[in-house]
Design an enzyme around this catalytic site. Structure first.
Site: not given
Ligand SMILES: NCc1[nH]cc(CCC(=O)O)c1CC(=O)O
Length: 313
Positions: A83-84, A127, A131-132, A149-150, A155, A242
């Site tokens: 997702k990143d 958060t 999106r959330r 964040r963090g 968190r 994301c």
């Molecule tokens: N953006 C940060 C990030 N990138 C992936 C995850 C969680 C693990 C995943 O989705 O594979 C997270 C933390 C979160 O959103 O809580």
């Protein structure tokens, strides 16, 4: 000449290191005798922990340093949370493996309340994901969203310090780090559509490294790869990632993919939704189709407002 060693570029966060160790273990298991090492590095996204991601340059913040290491031949593969990962890769690099998806849902974490529905009006929810936030406020406009964040440990510590009544995190990160017991309740896919690629780990490497591609093949999970392909095609058409209020999630129904997509105003005032089905071989076209259904409903105006505030395209 055959490859005897693979160097994995990884961020230093606990979750990134877990994912890199996971890939290392799976490579060693698939190829006895192969030497796999980690090359940990700090990314821009890790240095700028107190700014909202959307405001500090958004896409690619967590992957750029790793890609530079690949291009400079300081590492052979980079392990990412899908997702990143931005939709486009630098010349000479590409995504050559997507591993089996962990729980894709968002998780509600609280020390006081059992679920989102149990939160009293005015509760503070942590958060920093638009999106959330958009989906949360659409359902519970009476809640107060506060910046968070963090890394995952930070968190949870902030929640435990009493700064929030509840926080929302990806279930996958909590499970992988051994914090499954901290998940108070998982939020249903319908109530919080995940980010494209959420819960999946992907591996990037040099496009010319055929031997490495072959070594990665046993780790590739075709079902996850096709689902994530559809999700990423939707994000790409919407120019999203994301850090914007865009959500999407694909599942397999036999050999068909069912893709749901969402674009929301951060205020939760408007949530646009669309979905479609297509044979899994047409994953990318499916993603584009759902994106275009969202654009037809006015997604562009919503995203423009968000980008305008964030100060990047
Ligand atoms: N953006 C940060 C990030 N990138 C992936 C995850 C969680 C693990 C995943 O989705 O594979 C997270 C933390 C979160 O959103 O809580």
């Amino acid at each position: 000449m055959s490859t005897r060693e693979i160097r994995i570029a990884t961020r230093k966060s606990a979750l990134a290191l877990w994912q890199a160790e996971y890939v290392k273990a799976r490579l060693e298991q698939a190829h006895p005798g192969l030497i796999v090492s980690l090359v940990p590095m700090v990314s821009r996204g890790d240095k700028l922990l107190d700014a909202p991601l959307a405001k500090i340059g958004g896409k690619g913040l967590f992957v750029k340093e790793l890609e530079t290491a690949l291009l400079d031949n300081e590492a052979d593969i980079a392990v990412h949370s899908m997702k990143d990962v931005p939709m486009d890769f630098p010349e000479g690099l590409g995504l050559y493996c997507i591993c089996e998806r962990e729980d894709p849902r968002d998780a509600f974490v609280s020390n006081t309340f059992d679920s989102l529905d149990a939160l009293p009006a005015g509760s503070i929810v942590g958060t920093s994901s638009l999106r959330r936030q958009a989906q949360l406020l659409a359902r519970r406009p009476d809640l107060e969203i506060r910046f968070l964040r963090g890394n995952v440990n930070t968190r949870l510590a902030k929640l435990d310090a009493g700064e929030y009544d509840a926080i929302i995190l990806a279930a996958a990160g909590l499970i992988r780090l051994g914090f499954e017991a901290r998940i108070t309740s998982s939020i249903g896919i319908d109530d919080s559509l995940p980010a494209g690629g959420q819960g999946a780990v992907g591996i990037e490497c040099r496009s010319a490294d055929r031997e490495i591609h072959a070594l990665l093949a046993p780790l590739d999970h075709a079902d996850t790869a096709d689902r994530v392909k559809a999700e990423r095609a939707m994000n790409k058409r919407l120019n999203g990632g994301c850090q914007v209020p865009i959500a999407c999630y694909a599942v397999l129904e036999g050999d068909d993919l069912w893709l749901r997509g969402l674009v929301g105003q951060p205020s939760g005032g408007t949530l646009l939704m669309a979905d479609a089905r297509a044979p899994r071989a047409e994953a990318e076209r499916l993603g584009v189709r759902v994106a275009e259904a969202l654009l037809a409903q006015g997604a562009e105006a919503i995203l423009k407002d968000v980008y305008g505030e964030a100060g990047h395209p």
